[in-house]
Write a protein that holds these residues in place. Structure first.
Motif, PDB file in Angstrom:
ATOM      1  N   GLU A  89       0.835  -1.228  -0.170  1.00 30.16           N
ATOM      2  CA  GLU A  89      -0.062   0.053   0.033  1.00 30.16           C
ATOM      3  C   GLU A  89       0.839   1.211   0.081  1.00 30.16           C
ATOM      4  OE1 GLU A  89      -4.448  -1.124   2.118  1.00 30.16           O
ATOM      5  OE2 GLU A  89      -2.886   0.066   3.382  1.00 30.16           O
ATOM      6  N   GLU A  90       0.416   2.383  -0.447  1.00 34.46           N
ATOM      7  CA  GLU A  90       0.942   4.014  -0.327  1.00 34.46           C
ATOM      8  C   GLU A  90       0.020   4.871   0.424  1.00 34.46           C
ATOM      9  OE1 GLU A  90       2.108   6.776  -3.805  1.00 34.46           O
ATOM     10  OE2 GLU A  90       1.851   4.592  -4.375  1.00 34.46           O
ATOM     11  N   LYS A  91       0.732   5.795   0.829  1.00 32.37           N
ATOM     12  CA  LYS A  91       0.262   6.744   1.491  1.00 32.37           C
ATOM     13  C   LYS A  91       0.978   8.245   0.977  1.00 32.37           C
ATOM     14  CE  LYS A  91      -2.067   8.575   4.938  1.00 32.37           C
ATOM     15  NZ  LYS A  91      -3.590   8.993   4.734  1.00 32.37           N
ATOM     16  N   LYS A  92       0.016   9.032   0.917  1.00 32.51           N
ATOM     17  CA  LYS A  92       0.674  10.255   0.397  1.00 32.51           C
ATOM     18  C   LYS A  92       0.207  11.520   1.180  1.00 32.51           C
ATOM     19  CE  LYS A  92      -0.165  13.331  -3.554  1.00 32.51           C
ATOM     20  NZ  LYS A  92      -0.977  13.343  -5.011  1.00 32.51           N
ATOM     21  N   TRP A  93       1.193  12.465   1.349  1.00 32.33           N
ATOM     22  CA  TRP A  93       1.012  13.814   2.259  1.00 32.33           C
ATOM     23  C   TRP A  93       1.526  14.941   1.225  1.00 32.33           C
ATOM     24  CZ3 TRP A  93       3.420   9.484   4.316  1.00 32.33           C
ATOM     25  CH2 TRP A  93       2.580   8.731   5.106  1.00 32.33           C
ATOM     26  N   CYS A  94       0.867  16.122   1.480  1.00 37.64           N
ATOM     27  CA  CYS A  94       1.473  17.383   0.846  1.00 37.64           C
ATOM     28  C   CYS A  94       1.814  18.343   1.652  1.00 37.64           C
ATOM     29  CB  CYS A  94       0.468  17.935  -0.085  1.00 37.64           C
ATOM     30  SG  CYS A  94       0.157  16.636  -1.468  1.00 37.64           S
ATOM     31  N   TRP A  95       2.850  19.083   1.503  1.00 37.53           N
ATOM     32  CA  TRP A  95       3.200  20.372   2.286  1.00 37.53           C
ATOM     33  C   TRP A  95       3.064  21.618   1.532  1.00 37.53           C
ATOM     34  CZ3 TRP A  95       8.770  21.873   3.223  1.00 37.53           C
ATOM     35  CH2 TRP A  95       8.792  23.131   4.152  1.00 37.53           C
ATOM     36  N   ASP A  96       2.521  22.676   1.935  1.00 39.21           N
ATOM     37  CA  ASP A  96       2.387  23.746   1.233  1.00 39.21           C
ATOM     38  C   ASP A  96       3.687  24.749   1.338  1.00 39.21           C
ATOM     39  OD1 ASP A  96       1.982  24.871   3.710  1.00 39.21           O
ATOM     40  OD2 ASP A  96      -0.033  25.495   3.421  1.00 39.21           O
ATOM     41  N   LEU A  97       4.687  24.244   1.907  1.00 38.00           N
ATOM     42  CA  LEU A  97       5.861  25.154   2.207  1.00 38.00           C
ATOM     43  C   LEU A  97       5.828  26.392   3.170  1.00 38.00           C
ATOM     44  CD1 LEU A  97       7.500  25.402  -1.492  1.00 38.00           C
ATOM     45  CD2 LEU A  97       7.762  23.631   0.114  1.00 38.00           C
ATOM     46  N   LYS A  98       4.744  26.135   4.023  1.00 41.37           N
ATOM     47  CA  LYS A  98       4.819  27.159   4.862  1.00 41.37           C
ATOM     48  C   LYS A  98       5.154  26.321   6.551  1.00 41.37           C
ATOM     49  CE  LYS A  98       0.796  29.469   2.813  1.00 41.37           C
ATOM     50  NZ  LYS A  98      -0.588  29.784   2.793  1.00 41.37           N
ATOM     51  N   ASP A  99       5.688  27.581   7.099  1.00 43.23           N
ATOM     52  CA  ASP A  99       6.034  27.214   8.381  1.00 43.23           C
ATOM     53  C   ASP A  99       5.254  27.171   9.471  1.00 43.23           C
ATOM     54  OD1 ASP A  99       5.862  30.122   8.933  1.00 43.23           O
ATOM     55  OD2 ASP A  99       7.902  30.673   8.888  1.00 43.23           O
ATOM     56  N   PHE A 100       5.399  27.318  10.919  1.00 39.50           N
ATOM     57  CA  PHE A 100       4.425  27.193  11.901  1.00 39.50           C
ATOM     58  C   PHE A 100       3.614  28.438  11.790  1.00 39.50           C
ATOM     59  CE2 PHE A 100       7.246  24.055  13.780  1.00 39.50           C
ATOM     60  CZ  PHE A 100       6.298  23.111  13.888  1.00 39.50           C
ATOM     61  N   GLN A 101       4.206  29.754  11.522  1.00 32.26           N
ATOM     62  CA  GLN A 101       3.673  31.051  11.593  1.00 32.26           C
ATOM     63  C   GLN A 101       2.553  31.060  10.374  1.00 32.26           C
ATOM     64  OE1 GLN A 101       6.987  30.634  12.312  1.00 32.26           O
ATOM     65  NE2 GLN A 101       6.283  30.663  14.599  1.00 32.26           N
ATOM     66  N   GLY A 102       2.887  30.039   9.458  1.00 31.24           N
ATOM     67  CA  GLY A 102       1.822  30.602   7.985  1.00 31.24           C
ATOM     68  C   GLY A 102       2.701  31.201   6.932  1.00 31.24           C
ATOM     69  N   GLU A 103       3.937  31.280   7.163  1.00 28.19           N
ATOM     70  CA  GLU A 103       4.652  32.231   6.144  1.00 28.19           C
ATOM     71  C   GLU A 103       5.510  30.955   5.182  1.00 28.19           C
ATOM     72  OE1 GLU A 103       5.005  35.343   5.891  1.00 28.19           O
ATOM     73  OE2 GLU A 103       3.634  35.562   7.576  1.00 28.19           O
ATOM     74  N   ILE A 104       5.583  31.394   3.994  1.00 23.76           N
ATOM     75  CA  ILE A 104       6.517  30.696   3.256  1.00 23.76           C
ATOM     76  C   ILE A 104       7.848  30.437   3.535  1.00 23.76           C
ATOM     77  CG2 ILE A 104       7.264  30.171   0.747  1.00 23.76           C
ATOM     78  CD1 ILE A 104       4.336  29.641   1.056  1.00 23.76           C
ATOM     79  N   VAL A 105       8.520  29.108   3.434  1.00 24.29           N
ATOM     80  CA  VAL A 105       9.686  29.091   4.018  1.00 24.29           C
ATOM     81  C   VAL A 105      10.896  29.941   2.944  1.00 24.29           C
ATOM     82  CG1 VAL A 105       9.408  27.024   5.323  1.00 24.29           C
ATOM     83  CG2 VAL A 105       9.946  26.753   2.707  1.00 24.29           C
ATOM     84  N   PRO A 106      11.954  30.233   3.416  1.00 24.41           N
ATOM     85  CA  PRO A 106      13.193  30.676   2.780  1.00 24.41           C
ATOM     86  C   PRO A 106      13.577  29.591   1.772  1.00 24.41           C
ATOM     87  CG  PRO A 106      13.631  31.142   4.962  1.00 24.41           C
ATOM     88  CD  PRO A 106      12.307  30.066   4.977  1.00 24.41           C
ATOM     89  N   SER A 107      14.121  29.842   0.679  1.00 24.75           N
ATOM     90  CA  SER A 107      14.706  29.149  -0.268  1.00 24.75           C
ATOM     91  C   SER A 107      15.946  28.384   0.485  1.00 24.75           C
ATOM     92  CB  SER A 107      15.287  29.795  -1.403  1.00 24.75           C
ATOM     93  OG  SER A 107      14.303  30.698  -2.413  1.00 24.75           O
ATOM     94  N   GLY A 108      16.124  27.215   0.084  1.00 25.26           N
ATOM     95  CA  GLY A 108      17.137  26.453   0.601  1.00 25.26           C
ATOM     96  C   GLY A 108      16.667  24.699   0.720  1.00 25.26           C
ATOM     97  N   ASP A 109      17.620  24.351   1.501  1.00 24.37           N
ATOM     98  CA  ASP A 109      17.444  22.821   1.555  1.00 24.37           C
ATOM     99  C   ASP A 109      16.570  22.385   3.049  1.00 24.37           C
ATOM    100  OD1 ASP A 109      19.010  22.337  -0.422  1.00 24.37           O
ATOM    101  OD2 ASP A 109      20.787  22.405   0.417  1.00 24.37           O
ATOM    102  N   TYR A 110      15.903  21.332   2.652  1.00 19.01           N
ATOM    103  CA  TYR A 110      14.983  20.958   3.629  1.00 19.01           C
ATOM    104  C   TYR A 110      15.142  19.376   3.915  1.00 19.01           C
ATOM    105  CZ  TYR A 110      13.470  25.766   4.095  1.00 19.01           C
ATOM    106  OH  TYR A 110      13.409  27.170   4.418  1.00 19.01           O
ATOM    107  N   ALA A 111      14.862  18.813   4.997  1.00 20.13           N
ATOM    108  CA  ALA A 111      14.801  17.349   5.128  1.00 20.13           C
ATOM    109  C   ALA A 111      13.220  16.985   5.740  1.00 20.13           C
ATOM    110  CB  ALA A 111      15.835  16.757   6.017  1.00 20.13           C
ATOM    111  N   ILE A 112      12.532  16.212   5.123  1.00 20.95           N
ATOM    112  CA  ILE A 112      11.295  15.722   5.508  1.00 20.95           C
ATOM    113  C   ILE A 112      11.543  14.467   6.352  1.00 20.95           C
ATOM    114  CG2 ILE A 112       8.918  15.086   4.971  1.00 20.95           C
ATOM    115  CD1 ILE A 112       9.251  16.959   2.343  1.00 20.95           C
ATOM    116  N   ARG A 113      11.165  14.202   7.658  1.00 26.32           N
ATOM    117  CA  ARG A 113      11.278  12.981   8.445  1.00 26.32           C
ATOM    118  C   ARG A 113       9.969  12.309   8.724  1.00 26.32           C
ATOM    119  NH1 ARG A 113      14.600  13.026  13.856  1.00 26.32           N
ATOM    120  NH2 ARG A 113      12.606  13.741  14.652  1.00 26.32           N
ATOM    121  N   LEU A 114       9.824  10.959   8.231  1.00 32.13           N
ATOM    122  CA  LEU A 114       8.655  10.281   8.344  1.00 32.13           C
ATOM    123  C   LEU A 114       9.014   9.293   9.647  1.00 32.13           C
ATOM    124  CD1 LEU A 114       5.756   9.583   7.446  1.00 32.13           C
ATOM    125  CD2 LEU A 114       7.013   7.885   5.939  1.00 32.13           C
TER     126      LEU A 114
END
Length: 144
Positions: A89-114
């Motif tokens: 099976e497969e599961k999918k999530w999406c992130w709108d690139l916003k931080d905790f304050q609702g602002e778009i994150v700066p350009s750069g490298d990010y790690a998504i940990r599951l």
């Protein structure tokens, strides 16, 4: 000598195939590794094994600004219930690139940990993405 070389070759081949199969059981990856700020990123967990794995919540992922996982940028609010991901099976999530304050994150490298529980043990799966300036941002800089 030839038999020795063949035996070493087959030993390496067997270990590499078994390792590839072991690491390929759980696949966690983004749809795109380079994302513009005016897009969202979706990522998938695929259970390629013949055993179920379990998620501690409906959204067991977090975004970090560093590879040491010290600076968390975003983690969704999620129902605290165990979810089963059955074999294949497969599961999918999406992130709108916003931080905790609702602002778009700066350009750069990010790690998504599951976070996943496999055979009763907690396992962290990581995907890396690069956020680039959006189309509107790039056009604005070119006009200046």
């Amino acid at each position: 000598m030839r038999k020795f070389k063949l035996s070493v070759f087959y030993t390496i081949l067997i270990f590499s195939l078994s390792f590839a199969n072991l690491t390929g059981e759980l696949e966690f990856k983004p749809e795109k590794e380079i994302i513009n700020k005016d897009e969202k990123v979706c990522f998938h967990l695929v259970n390629n094994s013949d055993k179920a794995v379990y998620l501690p919540s409906s959204a067991p992922w977090a975004v970090f600004e560093d590879e040491d996982f010290d600076k968390i940028v975003f983690s969704p609010i999620a129902a605290q219930r165990i979810l089963e991901i059955k074999p294949y099976e497969e599961k999918k999530w999406c992130w709108d690139l916003k931080d905790f304050q609702g602002e778009i994150v700066p350009s750069g490298d990010y790690a998504i940990r599951l976070t996943v529980f496999k055979n009763g043990e907690r396992v962290f799966l990581v995907s890396k993405i690069k956020v680039k300036p959006g189309v509107a941002e790039t056009s604005k800089k070119e006009e200046e």
